[in-house]
Motif scaffolding. Structure first.
Motif, PDB file in Angstrom:
ATOM      1  N   LEU A  87       0.822  -1.209   0.000  1.00  0.00           N
ATOM      2  CA  LEU A  87       0.000   0.000   0.000  1.00  0.00           C
ATOM      3  C   LEU A  87       0.854   1.256   0.000  1.00  0.00           C
ATOM      4  CD1 LEU A  87      -2.730  -1.092   2.586  1.00  0.00           C
ATOM      5  CD2 LEU A  87      -2.986  -0.933   0.103  1.00  0.00           C
ATOM      6  N   ARG A  90       2.116   1.975  -3.497  1.00  0.00           N
ATOM      7  CA  ARG A  90       1.062   2.541  -4.352  1.00  0.00           C
ATOM      8  C   ARG A  90       0.638   3.935  -3.904  1.00  0.00           C
ATOM      9  NH1 ARG A  90      -2.940  -2.672  -3.949  1.00  0.00           N
ATOM     10  NH2 ARG A  90      -1.432  -4.265  -4.594  1.00  0.00           N
ATOM     11  N   LYS A  91       1.241   4.423  -2.822  1.00  0.00           N
ATOM     12  CA  LYS A  91       0.933   5.740  -2.250  1.00  0.00           C
ATOM     13  C   LYS A  91      -0.519   5.833  -1.783  1.00  0.00           C
ATOM     14  CE  LYS A  91       4.458   8.196  -4.895  1.00  0.00           C
ATOM     15  NZ  LYS A  91       4.758   9.342  -5.788  1.00  0.00           N
ATOM     16  N   SER A  92      -1.070   4.692  -1.354  1.00  0.00           N
ATOM     17  CA  SER A  92      -2.413   4.699  -0.765  1.00  0.00           C
ATOM     18  C   SER A  92      -2.365   5.126   0.692  1.00  0.00           C
ATOM     19  CB  SER A  92      -3.049   3.314  -0.882  1.00  0.00           C
ATOM     20  OG  SER A  92      -3.192   2.938  -2.228  1.00  0.00           O
ATOM     21  N   ILE A  93      -1.274   4.783   1.376  1.00  0.00           N
ATOM     22  CA  ILE A  93      -1.083   5.234   2.751  1.00  0.00           C
ATOM     23  C   ILE A  93       0.333   5.773   2.876  1.00  0.00           C
ATOM     24  CG2 ILE A  93      -2.743   3.565   3.672  1.00  0.00           C
ATOM     25  CD1 ILE A  93      -0.374   1.881   4.636  1.00  0.00           C
ATOM     26  N   SER A 113      -2.814   9.710   4.193  1.00  0.00           N
ATOM     27  CA  SER A 113      -2.167   9.748   2.889  1.00  0.00           C
ATOM     28  C   SER A 113      -0.985  10.703   2.928  1.00  0.00           C
ATOM     29  CB  SER A 113      -3.169  10.174   1.815  1.00  0.00           C
ATOM     30  OG  SER A 113      -3.626  11.494   2.058  1.00  0.00           O
ATOM     31  N   ARG A 119      -7.521   8.365   6.543  1.00  0.00           N
ATOM     32  CA  ARG A 119      -8.162   7.208   5.942  1.00  0.00           C
ATOM     33  C   ARG A 119      -8.240   6.076   6.959  1.00  0.00           C
ATOM     34  NH1 ARG A 119      -5.058   7.158   0.003  1.00  0.00           N
ATOM     35  NH2 ARG A 119      -5.979   9.125  -0.764  1.00  0.00           N
ATOM     36  N   ILE A 178     -10.710   2.764  -1.600  1.00  0.00           N
ATOM     37  CA  ILE A 178      -9.505   3.379  -2.163  1.00  0.00           C
ATOM     38  C   ILE A 178      -8.546   2.331  -2.709  1.00  0.00           C
ATOM     39  CG2 ILE A 178      -7.493   4.822  -1.655  1.00  0.00           C
ATOM     40  CD1 ILE A 178      -9.204   6.248   0.450  1.00  0.00           C
ATOM     41  N   ASP A 179      -8.200   1.336  -1.919  1.00  0.00           N
ATOM     42  CA  ASP A 179      -7.225   0.337  -2.360  1.00  0.00           C
ATOM     43  C   ASP A 179      -7.391  -0.926  -1.535  1.00  0.00           C
ATOM     44  OD1 ASP A 179      -5.227  -0.884  -3.725  1.00  0.00           O
ATOM     45  OD2 ASP A 179      -3.611   0.473  -3.094  1.00  0.00           O
ATOM     46  N   GLN A 180      -6.846  -2.025  -2.060  1.00  0.00           N
ATOM     47  CA  GLN A 180      -6.888  -3.319  -1.375  1.00  0.00           C
ATOM     48  C   GLN A 180      -5.607  -4.068  -1.668  1.00  0.00           C
ATOM     49  OE1 GLN A 180      -7.598  -6.616  -3.105  1.00  0.00           O
ATOM     50  NE2 GLN A 180      -7.187  -7.639  -1.156  1.00  0.00           N
ATOM     51  N   VAL A 186      -8.165  -0.228   2.253  1.00  0.00           N
ATOM     52  CA  VAL A 186      -8.060   1.191   2.570  1.00  0.00           C
ATOM     53  C   VAL A 186      -9.328   1.866   2.072  1.00  0.00           C
ATOM     54  CG1 VAL A 186      -6.734   3.308   2.276  1.00  0.00           C
ATOM     55  CG2 VAL A 186      -5.557   1.113   2.380  1.00  0.00           C
ATOM     56  N   SER A 188     -12.153   5.481   2.859  1.00  0.00           N
ATOM     57  CA  SER A 188     -12.228   6.846   3.376  1.00  0.00           C
ATOM     58  C   SER A 188     -12.655   6.842   4.839  1.00  0.00           C
ATOM     59  CB  SER A 188     -13.214   7.665   2.543  1.00  0.00           C
ATOM     60  OG  SER A 188     -14.509   7.108   2.633  1.00  0.00           O
TER      61      SER A 188
END
Length: 510
Positions: A87, A90-93, A113, A119, A178-180, A186, A188
């Motif tokens: 994650l 990927r810049k998700s967190i 983020s 998040r 947002i992402d997995q 992840v 909101s």
């Protein structure tokens, strides 16, 4: 298990390579041997032992000494690190905060983020003591007969993320997906309160919230889904204020945050610095942390008069299709959970509530159904069977095969009797053949002629010819075998590459 991402920054790329190799080896091995780790990671075998020891000290893997071989097993801590690293790439967190919730099958952490947006990170942890019948109740495994808890956690995360994406696309009040990655999701962060913590609502909002929740259950059913766990633990309530009130509330929140920061500084704050970050660390005992968590769980929320509320739906892995065999049971249970909660908490009981028959009668057939898009459990009545039911079915099939084998002797006797009866019936049909034919020539042309019966002498001739052919084949085979042995071939049979074998072959032709 609590997520502690402190050591993520200290783990090297080779250590993550070894950790990934252990994860890949766990697909076919409960205990992954060191030789397989070296083969998958493409690292030197001598350096792997040091990397595995370092990971074992951080409790990311556990060493297992087996009788056959020694190896390591991946832990939930190592699986968490792999997901957090994916994650982060990927810049998700960008940063991981404290844990804000614990459920029977997941942990909820607060993350942020790179821009500072808050998040939520949901970590699935199936296999806990309080929730171990998930293999029987849900069809995560599909056609698999067994799977590890980590792999099932990953399947649960993928299923929930797929449901969340579909519901958000159809405009349902759910968090934004947002992402997995692996067993984590992840989404909101929603500024709302759990419904179970609300003890007081304005009188006009009680009836409104009840109606909105019942309408939400019916809307899900019309889209082909049943939540299956629609209760106060999986519902959030968000307050809706006017713009002026929101500005005043933001100012008040800023003042409260400043006061809390001053109180923290008075206790003694340690500022930890690193590459591009600063954070405040306050020394606090573990017992005090547990007490604070318990106080947060027992916090009671009272919604003031004049404030409107709206629900937010969470937790989707257990959702089933409206075509599920137990759809009516799950639908009725969801409705009863809301009715029971409003009766006990707000002393509100309504005689109006939806039933499964009413929903199915008013089911729209022209709209797209979410259960078809997501292939929810029970879609098309294709419900995954329980592994024990499949085992019993195979046992019953085995018993039936034994019974068939046991009755083979009686069946053979019956067939012999039936064969004699068929011969008598054939003889009778031959006598009445001229009478049974139709006078229409077209019918006679399409009818297949009957095969004439053979005489006893002709049958004996054919049997003698068959025996002679068999004897020739046997003699020819033995001749080839003996000649092949004489010529030095390692195997018998086949044509020998010599003139002698050709003479033998010619002598066998009559």
């Amino acid at each position: 298990m609590r997520l502690d991402p402190t050591d993520v920054r200290y783990i090297t790329a080779d250590s993550f390579r070894v950790l990934t190799a252990v994860e890949m080896g766990s697909k076919n091995h409960e205990v992954v041997p060191s030789s397989l780790i070296a083969q998958i990671s493409a690292l030197r075998h001598a350096g792997i032992n040091k990397l595995v020891s370092d990971l074992a000290k951080r409790k990311l893997v556990s060493r297992v000494q087996n009788n056959a071989y020694d190896g390591v097993r991946l832990t939930y801590g190592g699986y968490d690190y792999l997901a957090v690293r994916a994650l982060s790439k990927r810049k998700s967190i960008y940063s991981v905060g404290h844990r804000i919730g614990v459920g029977k099958e997941s942990d909820i952490n607060l993350v942020a983020s790179e821009d500072g947006e808050q998040r939520v990170l949901k970590i699935h942890r199936l296999g806990r003591i309080s929730f171990r019948k998930v293999k029987e109740k849900r069809d995560y495994m599909g056609k698999r007969s067994s799977a590890s808890w980590m792999y099932m956690s990953r399947l649960a995360a993928e299923r929930e993320f797929e449901f969340m994406q579909a519901l958000h696309k159809f405009g349902y009040p759910v968090p934004t997906p947002i992402d997995q990655a692996r067993h984590t999701i992840v989404m909101s962060f929603e500024d709302a309160y759990p419904l179970r913590q609300i003890v007081a609502l304005p009188e006009d909002q009680v009836h409104k919230l009840y109606s909105v929740l019942m309408a939400l259950i019916v809307r899900l059913a019309h889209d082909g889904l049943i939540h299956g766990d629609f209760n106060e633990f999986n519902l959030l309530v968000r307050e809706i204020h006017e713009e002026d009130e929101d500005e005043d509330e933001d100012a008040q929140n800023t003042e409260v945050a400043t006061e809390e920061l001053l109180q923290i500084e008075s206790k003694g704050v340690v500022v930890e610095k690193g590459k591009g970050f600063e954070r405040l660390v306050v020394a606090q005992d573990s017992e005090e942390e547990e007490e604070e968590e318990e106080d947060d769980d027992e916090e009671c929320i009272e919604i003031a008069d004049g404030v409107q509320v709206e629900p937010i739906l969470i937790d989707f892995p257990q959702m089933v299709s409206i075509d599920h065999a137990n759809a009516e049971y799950y639908f009725t249970r969801d409705v009863d959970c809301i009715r029971r909660f409003f009766k006990t908490r707000f002393r509100y009981e309504s005689s109006e509530y939806p039933t499964f028959a009413q929903v199915m009668a008013a089911m729209p057939h022209h709209r797209d159904r979410i259960d078809r898009i997501t292939k929810a459990s029970g879609y098309g009545r294709l419900v995954q069977k329980d592994p024990l039911d499949s085992l019993f079915e195979r046992m019953r099939m085995g018993d039936a095969a034994i019974e068939v084998a046991g009755d083979s002797s009686t069946d053979a006797a019956e067939e012999s009797d039936a064969y004699e009866d068929d011969e008598e019936s054939d003889a009778h049909e031959d006598k009445s053949a001229d009478v049974s034919f139709s006078d229409d020539p077209s019918v006679d042309a399409t009818r297949k002629p009957r095969k004439p019966k053979l005489d006893a002498s002709e049958v004996a001739t054919r049997v003698a010819h068959a025996q002679t052919s068999s004897a020739r084949r046997t003699q020819k085979h033995h001749g080839r075998k003996s000649q092949a042995t004489k010529t030095g071939r390692l195997h018998g049979g086949g044509k020998a590459k010599s003139n002698k074998s050709r003479v033998v072959q010619d002598s066998l032709v009559f």
